[in-house]
Design an enzyme around this catalytic site. Structure first.
Site, PDB file in Angstrom:
ATOM      1  N   LYS A 108       0.831  -1.213   0.000  1.00  0.00           N
ATOM      2  CA  LYS A 108       0.000   0.000   0.000  1.00  0.00           C
ATOM      3  C   LYS A 108       0.859   1.255   0.000  1.00  0.00           C
ATOM      4  O   LYS A 108       0.554   2.233  -0.697  1.00  0.00           O
ATOM      5  CB  LYS A 108      -0.943  -0.013   1.215  1.00  0.00           C
ATOM      6  CG  LYS A 108      -2.062  -1.036   1.101  1.00  0.00           C
ATOM      7  CD  LYS A 108      -2.802  -1.237   2.409  1.00  0.00           C
ATOM      8  CE  LYS A 108      -3.843  -2.341   2.269  1.00  0.00           C
ATOM      9  NZ  LYS A 108      -4.509  -2.680   3.534  1.00  0.00           N
ATOM     10  N   GLN A 152      -4.634  -1.508   9.506  1.00  0.00           N
ATOM     11  CA  GLN A 152      -4.457  -2.818   8.883  1.00  0.00           C
ATOM     12  C   GLN A 152      -5.008  -3.920   9.783  1.00  0.00           C
ATOM     13  O   GLN A 152      -4.655  -4.014  10.950  1.00  0.00           O
ATOM     14  CB  GLN A 152      -2.971  -3.060   8.597  1.00  0.00           C
ATOM     15  CG  GLN A 152      -2.681  -4.390   7.930  1.00  0.00           C
ATOM     16  CD  GLN A 152      -3.311  -4.520   6.557  1.00  0.00           C
ATOM     17  OE1 GLN A 152      -3.247  -3.595   5.752  1.00  0.00           O
ATOM     18  NE2 GLN A 152      -3.917  -5.659   6.289  1.00  0.00           N
ATOM     19  N   ASP A 175     -10.867   2.572   4.064  1.00  0.00           N
ATOM     20  CA  ASP A 175     -11.199   1.149   3.970  1.00  0.00           C
ATOM     21  C   ASP A 175     -12.699   0.941   3.836  1.00  0.00           C
ATOM     22  O   ASP A 175     -13.157  -0.146   3.479  1.00  0.00           O
ATOM     23  CB  ASP A 175     -10.684   0.397   5.204  1.00  0.00           C
ATOM     24  CG  ASP A 175      -9.498  -0.498   4.879  1.00  0.00           C
ATOM     25  OD1 ASP A 175      -9.343  -0.852   3.693  1.00  0.00           O
ATOM     26  OD2 ASP A 175      -8.728  -0.833   5.791  1.00  0.00           O
TER      27      ASP A 175
END
Length: 450
Positions: A108, A152, A175
């Site tokens: 990422k 994460q 997200d």
């Protein structure tokens, strides 16, 4: 639409050569040279991936589409910055040393650089406290220079995952896991969509898969992947989410095989995200089916003894019947990162604020503090049979005196709500179900304890 074929390869190869020569001849600044190099790297990746995909006309190549989306995001970033705006910024939080998580985060960060999005990696040890993590997220929420926040997953078991997801400001939730963003998706409204479901939808669009009125089977019911995909496949295509208008059947890992086979044999489109290797086999699908395999499972090869990645679909047998199919790896995985970057750019441009009334939703403390000072709060602990768990029940009504909870089996600390809500915030404000069915001066809020 994805570029394909030999012409696409020649076009990108030409662009890469022009970029390198112009950098040498014009002696650009280091910033411009970096941008040129990253373009060349990404465009070469597109060309290489498309060339491989052209050998198998049935393959939905997530690598190629993801590279093309990164290119589009990079161009959007360049226009945004050229117009005098600040460079978009993504903050990534990593807890612990899980190898897979570290790899995902590294990818990422790398992808962010390729698109011109600046990024910060914030790392914590495995034993970081939940409070410290929540405080860090709150600092990022308040930082005007941070556009996107990503925590994460997975996180250690001593930290409540849902509480962490709810702590991220919805307008920075790249997200797409916050309950408000999920709710907006359910209402077919503009939102930061969960990245993996958004990636699945983008693959279907760019490969011109007709979804209108088609039978679609979604295998998987997770709150972050399976359910959002089912909603986006089922919803009306004229709404803000540009959904698929399909007729959707939802199955999961515990659906009996004989029942699952009944549904999959009539499906025009199958999307699976269960984490069960080879759940769908060739005898379970019809000719011409489109298959999107979101599953990523690590198995041991019986012949070599080595581990390898497979999806939920038995690729070889299903590939023979499918019109289109995603490989694992190289299918949906790269799309998730690409859609996170797209969400970060949307967050920087504040594109979702209209759905939120042009302001970020207030926290429970802010909602309560908005009530006039002569209103008091009484905190009690009660068990609600309908959910089977102890909750903190907060009732605000005109004229009542300030009270505090008295401790319970769930160890919710006693704390007055006014004037300082911080202690109560630490206690149990994770998932919030506001019941504004009374009045502004008399409202009930239920805060599940975990």
């Amino acid at each position: 639409m994805a570029i394909s074929g030999r012409k696409g390869f020649q076009l990108f190869a030409c662009l890469c050569r022009v970029s390198r020569y112009s950098c040498l001849e014009n002696n650009f600044s280091s910033t411009t040279a970096f941008r040129t190099r990253t373009k060349a790297i990404d465009e070469n990746a597109i060309a290489e991936s498309l060339t491989k995909a052209s050998r198998d006309t049935k393959l939905i190549d997530g690598q190629a589409v993801a590279a093309q989306i990164r290119k589009e995001v990079r161009e959007d970033v360049e226009r945004w910055v050229a117009a005098g705006n600040r460079q978009p910024h993504l903050s990534v939080i990593l807890v612990g040393k899980d190898p897979a998580s570290r790899t995902y985060v590294r990818n990422k960060i790398k992808a962010s650089k390729l698109t011109g999005i600046s990024s910060t990696l914030i790392q914590f040890p495995e034993d970081v406290s939940e409070k410290h993590l929540l405080d860090t997220i709150e600092d990022l929420n308040k930082d005007p220079k941070v556009d996107g926040i990503l925590v994460q997953l997975p996180i250690p078991p001593h930290i409540a995952e849902r509480k962490i997801m709810q702590a991220v400001d919805p307008v920075k939730d790249v997200d797409g896991f916050h309950v408000i963003n999920f709710g907006l998706v359910c209402l077919d409204m503009n939102a930061l969509m969960p990245a993996t479901p958004a990636g699945v939808m983008e693959l279907l669009r760019r490969y011109n898969v007709d979804t209108f009125g088609k039978n679609a089977v979604v295998c998987g019911r997770s709150k972050n992947v399976g359910m959002p995909i089912a909603i986006l496949m089922h919803a009306d295509g004229i709404g803000e989410t540009k959904a698929a208008d399909a007729t959707v059947t939802i199955c999961h890992r515990y659906t009996p095989r004989e029942q699952l086979e009944v549904f999959t044999k009539t499906a025009d489109i199958i999307i699976t995200a269960t984490g069960v290797p080879n759940l769908i086999t060739g005898d379970m699908v019809k000719e011409g089916v489109v298959v999107v395999d979101v599953g990523i499972n690590r198995i041991t090869d019986l012949h070599t003894g080595k581990t390898r990645l497979v999806g939920d679909v038995h690729f070889d047998s299903v590939h023979k019947k499918a019109r289109l199919i995603t490989p694992v790896p190289g299918g949906v995985g790269p799309m998730t990162i690409a859609m996170v970057l797209k969400n970060t750019m949307r967050a920087a441009k504040k594109e979702t604020l209209s759905a939120l009334g042009n302001t970020s939703p207030a926290s429970p403390a802010k909602m309560l503090s908005a009530v006039s000072s002569d209103i008091a709060a009484l905190v009690t602990n009660t068990a609600l049979p309908m959910c089977g768990k102890t909750t903190q029940f907060l009732r605000v009504s005109n004229g009542e005196s300030v009270g505090s909870g008295s401790g319970s089996a769930t160890s919710i600390p006693a704390a007055p709500i006014f004037p300082d809500c911080s202690a109560s915030y630490k206690a149990s404000w994770s998932t919030i179900l506001p019941l504004f069915s009374i009045t502004f001066y008399e409202q009930a809020l239920i805060f599940p304890s975990n």
